[in-house]
Write a protein that holds these residues in place. Structure first.
Motif, short mmCIF file in Angstrom:
data_model
loop_
_atom_site.label_atom_id
_atom_site.label_comp_id
_atom_site.label_asym_id
_atom_site.label_seq_id
_atom_site.Cartn_x
_atom_site.Cartn_y
_atom_site.Cartn_z
N THR A 89 75.97 100.19 8.54
CA THR A 89 76.46 101.51 8.91
C THR A 89 75.55 102.63 8.44
O THR A 89 74.70 102.45 7.56
CB THR A 89 77.86 101.75 8.31
N VAL A 90 75.78 103.78 9.03
CA VAL A 90 75.01 104.97 8.69
C VAL A 90 75.15 105.31 7.21
O VAL A 90 74.16 105.54 6.51
CB VAL A 90 75.47 106.15 9.57
N LYS A 101 75.96 103.51 4.66
CA LYS A 101 75.31 102.54 3.77
C LYS A 101 73.80 102.77 3.72
O LYS A 101 73.18 102.60 2.68
CB LYS A 101 75.63 101.12 4.21
N ASN A 102 73.22 103.17 4.84
CA ASN A 102 71.79 103.50 4.85
C ASN A 102 71.51 104.71 3.98
O ASN A 102 70.53 104.73 3.24
CB ASN A 102 71.32 103.75 6.28
N VAL A 103 72.36 105.72 4.07
CA VAL A 103 72.16 106.92 3.26
C VAL A 103 72.32 106.59 1.77
O VAL A 103 71.56 107.07 0.92
CB VAL A 103 73.14 108.03 3.68
N LEU A 104 73.27 105.74 1.45
CA LEU A 104 73.53 105.38 0.06
C LEU A 104 72.38 104.60 -0.57
O LEU A 104 72.25 104.58 -1.80
CB LEU A 104 74.82 104.56 -0.04
N THR A 105 71.54 103.98 0.24
CA THR A 105 70.41 103.23 -0.33
C THR A 105 69.44 104.15 -1.08
O THR A 105 68.62 103.67 -1.86
CB THR A 105 69.63 102.46 0.75
N SER A 106 69.52 105.45 -0.85
CA SER A 106 68.66 106.37 -1.60
C SER A 106 68.95 106.32 -3.10
O SER A 106 68.12 106.71 -3.91
CB SER A 106 68.85 107.81 -1.11
N PHE A 156 80.41 105.94 9.80
CA PHE A 156 80.81 104.54 9.74
C PHE A 156 80.46 103.77 11.01
O PHE A 156 81.02 102.71 11.30
CB PHE A 156 82.31 104.46 9.43
N VAL A 157 79.50 104.33 11.75
CA VAL A 157 78.96 103.67 12.95
C VAL A 157 77.72 102.88 12.56
O VAL A 157 76.95 103.30 11.69
CB VAL A 157 78.61 104.73 14.02
N ARG A 158 77.51 101.74 13.19
CA ARG A 158 76.29 100.98 12.92
C ARG A 158 75.07 101.73 13.45
O ARG A 158 75.12 102.34 14.53
CB ARG A 158 76.37 99.59 13.57
N VAL A 159 74.00 101.66 12.70
CA VAL A 159 72.80 102.41 13.06
C VAL A 159 72.25 102.00 14.42
O VAL A 159 71.74 102.84 15.17
CB VAL A 159 71.72 102.24 11.96
N ASP A 160 72.35 100.71 14.78
CA ASP A 160 71.78 100.27 16.06
C ASP A 160 72.56 100.78 17.26
O ASP A 160 72.17 100.55 18.41
CB ASP A 160 71.65 98.74 16.11
N GLN A 161 73.65 101.51 17.02
CA GLN A 161 74.39 102.13 18.12
C GLN A 161 74.02 103.60 18.32
O GLN A 161 74.57 104.27 19.19
CB GLN A 161 75.90 102.00 17.86
N LEU A 162 73.07 104.08 17.53
CA LEU A 162 72.67 105.48 17.59
C LEU A 162 71.42 105.67 18.43
O LEU A 162 70.61 104.76 18.61
CB LEU A 162 72.40 106.01 16.18
N SER A 163 71.24 106.90 18.92
CA SER A 163 70.00 107.26 19.62
C SER A 163 68.88 107.42 18.61
O SER A 163 69.11 107.47 17.39
CB SER A 163 70.20 108.57 20.38
#
Length: 252
Positions: free
Chosen positions: A95-96, A98-103, A140-147
């Motif tokens: 999810t989006v 979770k990607n941000v939290l990796t910082s 809470f959307v998966r990143v691969d669903q984004l533009s």
């Protein structure tokens, strides 16, 4: 402040990435770095966070000699510098947020990283960062669903969540369509103006560089051939940076 003092970079194969570069960048500046492919734009920004080591000269960031850093001190230094890439560098299968939290991973105990358990205050910061770039609804959307543009905004939010003083962006809008590129550049400008974060963007879109940046640095063959306000960039300046033939292609 970022200060280059006669900085040169020669790669192991003998290629000269930078040659006798001297310049200073104050806190809060929005700087666009332009030039042909291979001119040294990426090398210039990647020496700031020590992705590339310099070969000669002195490079300081907030009076810290970057070349002297190693180990924990280098990792701590890099926490103050965000990096945005053309390819986003996201984990697309999660999810989006979770990607941000990796910082925050460098600051967390190993067990939290393994289990993916983040403190509540870090989650709040992540959501605030997503709100800042206009995609809080995608948390809470998966990143691969984004533009592509939305993914670059996730990358920008991830960088904001680490609370940097400087953001380095290496061709951040090169893969985006013109409308989306402007939207992302709007985000950069808002962050620069509202948070006083220094932003250095390596960009091949000259029109966007002149529209959004306060200052333009033109690089040719590893040397700075122009450094001044974006409003002072004339066709003659562009010719110096790119050459008459390349300018003709750009205009065509």
């Amino acid at each position: 402040m970022i200060k280059f003092d006669n900085v040169s970079k020669v790669y192991p194969n003998g290629y000269t990435g930078l040659k006798n570069v001297s310049l200073s960048i104050d806190q809060g500046e929005f700087v666009a770095i332009i030039g042909l492919s291979g001119a040294g734009k990426s090398t210039l920004i990647r020496t700031i966070n020590r992705v590339h080591d310099i070969s000669e000269g002195t490079l300081t960031v907030n009076n810290i000699d970057v070349s002297t850093l190693k180990g924990a001190s280098l990792r701590k230094f890099r926490r103050n510098i965000g990096m945005i890439f053309q390819s986003y560098n996201l984990v697309t299968r999660t999810t989006v947020i979770k990607n941000v939290l990796t910082s925050n991973v460098p600051d967390l105990p190993f067990w939290r990283v393994i289990l993916g358990i983040y403190p509540q205050e870090q989650k709040i910061v992540a959501l605030q960062a997503l709100d800042k770039v206009g995609i809080l609804d995608k948390a809470f959307v998966r990143v691969d669903q984004l533009s592509g543009g939305q993914q670059q905004r996730v990358s920008l939010a991830r960088t904001l969540a680490q609370n940097p003083e400087i953001i380095l962006a290496d061709e951040p809008v090169a893969a985006l369509d013109p409308v989306t590129a402007r939207q992302v550049m709007d985000d950069f400008r808002t962050i620069n103006q509202e948070l006083n974060i220094s932003i250095l963007i390596n960009i091949h879109h000259v029109d966007l560089a002149l529209e959004y940046a306060d200052r333009v640095i033109g690089v040719k063959a590893g040397q700075v051939v122009y450094d001044g306000p974006s409003g002072n960039v004339t066709p003659a300046v562009l010719s110096t940076i790119y050459g008459d033939q390349e300018i003709g292609k750009m205009e065509g």
